[in-house]
Motif scaffolding. Structure first.
Motif, PDB file in Angstrom:
ATOM      1  N   MET A 190     -11.458  -0.321  16.895  1.00 28.87           N
ATOM      2  CA  MET A 190     -11.358  -0.909  15.565  1.00 28.87           C
ATOM      3  C   MET A 190      -9.931  -0.781  15.042  1.00 28.87           C
ATOM      4  N   LEU A 191      -9.317   0.401  15.221  1.00 32.21           N
ATOM      5  CA  LEU A 191      -7.950   0.592  14.774  1.00 32.21           C
ATOM      6  C   LEU A 191      -6.998  -0.373  15.463  1.00 32.21           C
ATOM      7  N   ALA A 192      -7.202  -0.581  16.765  1.00 29.97           N
ATOM      8  CA  ALA A 192      -6.342  -1.489  17.514  1.00 29.97           C
ATOM      9  C   ALA A 192      -6.494  -2.926  17.018  1.00 29.97           C
ATOM     10  N   GLU A 193      -7.742  -3.322  16.731  1.00 27.11           N
ATOM     11  CA  GLU A 193      -8.002  -4.689  16.239  1.00 27.11           C
ATOM     12  C   GLU A 193      -7.381  -4.903  14.867  1.00 27.11           C
ATOM     13  N   ARG A 194      -7.344  -3.857  14.045  1.00 24.33           N
ATOM     14  CA  ARG A 194      -6.767  -3.991  12.697  1.00 24.33           C
ATOM     15  C   ARG A 194      -5.266  -3.745  12.691  1.00 24.33           C
ATOM     16  N   GLY A 195      -4.728  -3.340  13.811  1.00 23.95           N
ATOM     17  CA  GLY A 195      -3.304  -3.087  13.879  1.00 23.95           C
ATOM     18  C   GLY A 195      -2.864  -1.861  13.134  1.00 23.95           C
ATOM     19  N   VAL A 196      -3.771  -0.866  13.035  1.00 22.69           N
ATOM     20  CA  VAL A 196      -3.439   0.377  12.341  1.00 22.69           C
ATOM     21  C   VAL A 196      -2.816   1.329  13.346  1.00 22.69           C
ATOM     22  N   ALA A 197      -1.623   1.789  13.040  1.00 19.50           N
ATOM     23  CA  ALA A 197      -0.935   2.693  13.969  1.00 19.50           C
ATOM     24  C   ALA A 197      -1.561   4.054  13.960  1.00 19.50           C
ATOM     25  N   TYR A 220       0.841  -1.193   0.000  1.00 23.21           N
ATOM     26  CA  TYR A 220       0.000   0.000   0.000  1.00 23.21           C
ATOM     27  C   TYR A 220       0.881   1.250   0.000  1.00 23.21           C
ATOM     28  N   ASP A 221       0.509   2.213  -0.799  1.00 24.27           N
ATOM     29  CA  ASP A 221       1.205   3.505  -0.817  1.00 24.27           C
ATOM     30  C   ASP A 221       0.357   4.483  -0.012  1.00 24.27           C
ATOM     31  N   TRP A 222       0.464   4.391   1.315  1.00 22.98           N
ATOM     32  CA  TRP A 222      -0.438   5.131   2.190  1.00 22.98           C
ATOM     33  C   TRP A 222      -0.119   6.620   2.209  1.00 22.98           C
ATOM     34  N   LEU A 223      -1.162   7.421   2.158  1.00 23.70           N
ATOM     35  CA  LEU A 223      -1.069   8.824   2.549  1.00 23.70           C
ATOM     36  C   LEU A 223      -1.416   8.920   4.031  1.00 23.70           C
ATOM     37  N   VAL A 224      -2.553   8.325   4.405  1.00 27.35           N
ATOM     38  CA  VAL A 224      -2.944   8.176   5.808  1.00 27.35           C
ATOM     39  C   VAL A 224      -3.103   6.685   6.052  1.00 27.35           C
ATOM     40  N   PRO A 225      -2.220   6.045   6.816  1.00 28.31           N
ATOM     41  CA  PRO A 225      -2.264   4.593   6.978  1.00 28.31           C
ATOM     42  C   PRO A 225      -3.644   4.084   7.379  1.00 28.31           C
ATOM     43  N   ALA A 245      -1.924  18.049   5.926  1.00 30.61           N
ATOM     44  CA  ALA A 245      -0.821  18.971   5.662  1.00 30.61           C
ATOM     45  C   ALA A 245       0.106  19.087   6.870  1.00 30.61           C
ATOM     46  N   ALA A 246      -0.457  18.940   8.056  1.00 30.00           N
ATOM     47  CA  ALA A 246       0.334  19.040   9.289  1.00 30.00           C
ATOM     48  C   ALA A 246       0.931  17.702   9.706  1.00 30.00           C
ATOM     49  N   GLY A 247       0.697  16.643   8.898  1.00 28.35           N
ATOM     50  CA  GLY A 247       1.248  15.335   9.238  1.00 28.35           C
ATOM     51  C   GLY A 247       0.537  14.666  10.387  1.00 28.35           C
ATOM     52  N   LEU A 248      -0.786  14.901  10.487  1.00 27.74           N
ATOM     53  CA  LEU A 248      -1.592  14.294  11.548  1.00 27.74           C
ATOM     54  C   LEU A 248      -2.742  13.496  10.952  1.00 27.74           C
ATOM     55  N   HIS A 249      -3.118  12.422  11.610  1.00 27.46           N
ATOM     56  CA  HIS A 249      -4.281  11.631  11.194  1.00 27.46           C
ATOM     57  C   HIS A 249      -5.526  12.504  11.334  1.00 27.46           C
ATOM     58  N   PRO A 250      -6.363  12.583  10.304  1.00 27.34           N
ATOM     59  CA  PRO A 250      -7.486  13.526  10.355  1.00 27.34           C
ATOM     60  C   PRO A 250      -8.581  13.177  11.351  1.00 27.34           C
ATOM     61  N   PHE A 251      -8.575  11.957  11.889  1.00 30.06           N
ATOM     62  CA  PHE A 251      -9.579  11.598  12.889  1.00 30.06           C
ATOM     63  C   PHE A 251      -8.979  11.454  14.284  1.00 30.06           C
ATOM     64  N   THR A 252      -7.826  10.809  14.384  1.00 26.10           N
ATOM     65  CA  THR A 252      -7.249  10.572  15.708  1.00 26.10           C
ATOM     66  C   THR A 252      -6.335  11.713  16.156  1.00 26.10           C
ATOM     67  N   GLY A 253      -5.809  12.487  15.200  1.00 27.36           N
ATOM     68  CA  GLY A 253      -4.854  13.539  15.539  1.00 27.36           C
ATOM     69  C   GLY A 253      -3.464  13.021  15.825  1.00 27.36           C
ATOM     70  N   ASP A 254      -3.207  11.713  15.615  1.00 25.36           N
ATOM     71  CA  ASP A 254      -1.879  11.146  15.867  1.00 25.36           C
ATOM     72  C   ASP A 254      -0.940  11.456  14.700  1.00 25.36           C
ATOM     73  N   PRO A 255       0.370  11.506  14.966  1.00 26.03           N
ATOM     74  CA  PRO A 255       1.319  11.823  13.892  1.00 26.03           C
ATOM     75  C   PRO A 255       1.327  10.762  12.790  1.00 26.03           C
ATOM     76  N   LEU A 256       1.416  11.215  11.547  1.00 30.21           N
ATOM     77  CA  LEU A 256       1.625  10.336  10.399  1.00 30.21           C
ATOM     78  C   LEU A 256       3.114  10.079  10.241  1.00 30.21           C
ATOM     79  N   PRO A 257       3.511   9.125   9.387  1.00 26.54           N
ATOM     80  CA  PRO A 257       4.948   8.929   9.141  1.00 26.54           C
ATOM     81  C   PRO A 257       5.631  10.255   8.834  1.00 26.54           C
TER      82      PRO A 257
END
Length: 431
Positions: free
Chosen positions: A424-431, A174-179, A210-222
Motif C-alpha cells: 500500500m505504501l509503495a502504491e501511494r508513493g509514501v517513502a 502537509y506538515d508531516w510528523l510521520v509522512p 523520538a528516535a526518528g523512525l517510522h512507527p510501523f516500518t522502522g524506516d528513518p524519518l526525515p
C-alpha cells in the motif's frame, strides 16, 4: 481575589519566547503587566536592552538581571530563572495569546485594586460624613471602570473571506510528523481490548518517533531532532521500565541497522508518570502539566487513558468537552501531535462483535481527526494475548492516511504490519 488574577505560566512562556529573539510582543506590554516580581525584573531587563539597541540573548539578559539584583542569593535565583527560561522551546506564534492573557489579567487586577480603594474610601466617607471624599471615590471608580471597558472592548471583526479569495490561495503542503501517517497537531484516539497489547503499541509510537523512525516500518524519518512526551495516567514506573527497556533496545538496534547513531533517551523522551490520574481541567494542575510540556517541547504527546485525565465523569458531555478543550489548548499552543489512549467499551455491534469505540461521552467519537482500535484477529481469537490484531476504524477519518489493517508480533518491533501494508505504501508513493 487578586491572587486569582495572575497567570505565572503565561508570563514565563512569553519571557521564554523573548529570550529566543522575539521581543516585539513583550515590548508592547504596559508597565506593571507582569504579576511576579522575578518575571517583571526579567521583562524590564529585556525591554531596557532592546530600547538601547543591544542584543537580548540569554547571557546578556542574565548579566543585566544579576547586576540589578545585587550579589546575594537573590541574584543567584534570578540567574537560574533566566537560564531555565532559556531552555524552554515555546512556539513564537503563541506570543500573541500570552500577551492578551497577561494584559487582560493586568487590567482585571487594576480594576480589582481600584474597587478595593473605592470600598475603603466609601467606608471612611460614611463614618466621617465626608461628601467630598465620597465624590472623589466615585470619580476614581468610574475612571477605573471606563479604562477596563476600553481594554475589554471587543475588537472589530475582519470582513469574511470570499470563496474566490480562498480558491486563489495555493494549497498548504502537509506538515508531516510521520509522512503519510501523522501530521503535526493531528489528534488520534487509540482504543483496544484488554490484553491486546495497546500499551506496547502506544510505547512503540512514542519511542520510534523520538528516535526518528517510522512507527510501523522502522524506516528513518526525515533527518532532524524529534522529541516525545509520554503522559501516563495508568501504569506504574515498574511496568513502564520493563516495557520501555525492551522497546528502546529494539529501536536502538533498528537505528544501528540504518547506520544511525544512538538515541539520547535522556533528551528524546520525557515521561510524566501519574498512575493515580490527574485533574487536567483544574487551573493549578493544568499549569503544572503545561510546564512539563514547555520544558519537553514535544513533537508528539502520547497521553491517557482519557478517563483518568479528569476528576469529572467523562461520560458527561460537558465534562468531556472541558477535557478536550484543555487538550486542544495545549496542543495548539505548543504545536504537538496528540495520541490519546482510551479504553474500549463492552457493547456489541449488530453482528454480535464487540465494538472498539471509546468509553465515555459521544464527544470522543467526534473530537479527533482519527479514531482506531485494535481487536484480536479472527485467527487468534482463542489466544489470551493475541499475536495478531486487526486495526479497526471507529471514526470516519477526516483525511486519507496510510494505516495498516493488521498488525502482528514482530521481530524488530513489538507490532509490525503484514506485507500488504508495504505494498500500500509503495502504491501511494509514501517513502
Amino acid at each position: 481575589m487578586i491572587e486569582n488574577l495572575r497567570d505565572h505560566t503565561a508570563e514565563r512562556q512569553l519571557l521564554a519566547i523573548a529570550l529566543h529573539g522575539r521581543t516585539d510582543e513583550l515590548l508592547a506590554l504596559a508597565p506593571g503587566a507582569f504579576s511576579h516580581w522575578q518575571h517583571a525584573a526579567i521583562a524590564m531587563a529585556i525591554t531596557g536592552l532592546a530600547q538601547r539597541g543591544m542584543p537580548t540573548d540569554p547571557p546578556i539578559v542574565m548579566r543585566e538581571v544579576v547586576n540589578a539584583a545585587g550579589g546575594d542569593a537573590r541574584a543567584q535565583t534570578m540567574g537560574k530563572l533566566v537560564a531555565d527560561l532559556a531552555t524552554h522551546l515555546v512556539p513564537g506564534e503563541s506570543a500573541g495569546y500570552y500577551v492578551e492573557r497577561i494584559s487582560a489579567l493586568h487590567t482585571a487586577r487594576e480594576l480589582a485594586l481600584a474597587m478595593e480603594r473605592f470600598q475603603g474610601k466609601v467606608a471612611y466617607a460614611a463614618e466621617n460624613d465626608d461628601d467630598e471624599v465620597l465624590a472623589g471615590a466615585a470619580n476614581e471608580a468610574r475612571e477605573a471602570i471606563g479604562a477596563a471597558e476600553v481594554a475589554f472592548r471587543p475588537v472589530a471583526a475582519e470582513p469574511p473571506m470570499s470563496l474566490g479569495s480562498l480558491l486563489d490561495e495555493e494549497d498548504d503542503p502537509y506538515d508531516w510528523l510521520v509522512p503519510g501517517l501523522l501530521e503535526r497537531t493531528d489528534r488520534l484516539i487509540l482504543t483496544g481490548f484488554e490484553g491486546t497489547g495497546k500499551s506496547f503499541l502506544l510505547a512503540q509510537f512514542a519511542l520510534c518517533v523520538a528516535a526518528g523512525l517510522h512507527p510501523f516500518t522502522g524506516d528513518p524519518l526525515p533527518e532532524r531532532e524529534y522529541r516525545t512526551l509520554v503522559f501516563d495516567c495508568e501504569n506504574s514506573k515498574r511496568q513502564m521500565k520493563r516495557r520501555y527497556r525492551r522497546i528502546a533496545a529494539q529501536v536502538d538496534a533498528l537505528r544501528r541497522k540504518h547506520d544511525m547513531g544512538p538515541v539520547d533517551w535522556h533528551r528524546a523522551v520525557r515521561i510524566v508518570s501519574r498512575p493515580e490520574g490527574v485533574a487536567l481541567t483544574e487551573p493549578r494542575e493544568l499549569a503544572r502539566i503545561e510546564q512539563n510540556v514547555s520544558l519537553s517541547a514535544p513533537d508528539l504527546v502520547v497521553a491517557g487513558p482519557l478517563y483518568k485525565m479528569s476528576k469529572l465523569d467523562v461520560k458527561d458531555e460537558q465534562a468531556a468537552k472541558e477535557l478536550t478543550d484543555t487538550l486542544d489548548l495545549l496542543r495548539v499552543r505548543h504545536q504537538f501531535t496528540l495520541i490519546a489512549e482510551a479504553h474500549a467499551g463492552h457493547s456489541n455491534d449488530g453482528g454480535g462483535a464487540r465494538r472498539v469505540r471509546p468509553i465515555g461521552s459521544s464527544l470522543f467519537l467526534r473530537w479527533p481527526e482519527f479514531g482506531f482500535g485494535i481487536a484480536p484477529h479472527r485467527d487468534c481469537a482463542t489466544e489470551e494475548h493475541p499475536s495478531m490484531v486487526e486495526v479497526k476504524h471507529w471514526r470516519g477519518s477526516r483525511d486519507e492516511r496510510a494505516w495498516p489493517q493488521v498488525l502482528r508480533h514482530g521481530a524488530h518491533l513489538p507490532w509490525e504490519p503484514t506485507g500488504d501494508y508495504f505494498q500500500m505504501l509503495a502504491e501511494r508513493g509514501v517513502a
